[in-house]
Scaffold this active site. Sequence first.
Site: not given
Ligand SMILES: NC(=O)c1ccc[n+]([C@@H]2O[C@H](COP(=O)([O-])OP(=O)(O)OC[C@H]3O[C@@H](n4cnc5c(N)ncnc54)[C@H](O)[C@@H]3O)[C@@H](O)[C@H]2O)c1
Length: 256
Positions: A155, A159
């Site tokens: 991860y 990133k």
């Molecule tokens: N939640 C956190 O604390 C956090 C912190 C930093 C960064 N992020 C990043 O933010 C972004 C959104 O994450 P989130 O927290 O909303 O996660 P989440 O798990 O709620 O949503 C992620 C979505 O991506 C979809 N997905 C997964 N693999 C996929 C693929 N191959 N093709 C298309 N869609 C796909 C999933 O089905 C899901 O609906 C991600 O890139 C995550 O790494 C999240």
Amino acid sequence: MNDYENKVVIITGAGSGMGRAMVGEFVSRGARVAAMDINLERAKETVDGLSDPSMAFALQVDVSDQDSAKRGVDAVISRWGRVDLLCNNAGILDGHATAHEVSLAEWNRVLAVNLTGPFLMARAVIPQMLSQGKGAIINTSSTSGFSAAGGGSAYTASKHGVIGLTRQLTFEYGARGIRVNSICPGATATPLALPEHNAASPDMDLAISKVPARRWCQPGEIAKLAAFLGSDDADYVHGSDYVMDGGWLAAARDPF
Ligand SMILES: NC(=O)c1ccc[n+]([C@@H]2O[C@H](COP(=O)([O-])OP(=O)(O)OC[C@H]3O[C@@H](n4cnc5c(N)ncnc54)[C@H](O)[C@@H]3O)[C@@H](O)[C@H]2O)c1
């Protein structure tokens, strides 16, 4: 407020968390939105939950698959004739597996979704944006784009890679009208990070208690940042990494 009138926005990972919040935010500002997710049912739920579902449509797209990414973008262009903004939001966590424990298959899966995915989606929209002479791309990185411990090695590496990709795309396409920036969230209240959805989460209560803001970020706050970065108000913002982390990185200590 309606600064997205007549604009077409693609959001990946639109079936949950930040992507779902982005769909709502952009539609509320007048955009037409393609809600892409590997999980079509979840993307449809996002669209059905809108006050005006006719402003968006759901598509099944696996961002890690070149043909799927291209088919999704082509469907948007044939429906609406343009793409003004791509939000490369889809991403997955790696179970916080340490480097000697993570399987090669898991490493490859995380890199494929989190880094190759934004690359493939960008490749699919860039020709259209070049023909328009204008466009914007927002790549979702993370505090894990700058520091360790927010995930495992896959991860964190993915990133960091997203930030490098953002900079290279800026170098290659900024002078041709395409702005590329990244958003770097800290702990955000979505299924990816909330302990009740994610057995592999470390002690998030402890982490949040050390973050200066002392609370989770809400997905809607990230969506508002995306709406600014994708708009003409951000016309001079190229190649930047926008951290929204409640002070996590500034406090410069491992919150875990
Ligand atoms: N939640 C956190 O604390 C956090 C912190 C930093 C960064 N992020 C990043 O933010 C972004 C959104 O994450 P989130 O927290 O909303 O996660 P989440 O798990 O709620 O949503 C992620 C979505 O991506 C979809 N997905 C997964 N693999 C996929 C693929 N191959 N093709 C298309 N869609 C796909 C999933 O089905 C899901 O609906 C991600 O890139 C995550 O790494 C999240």
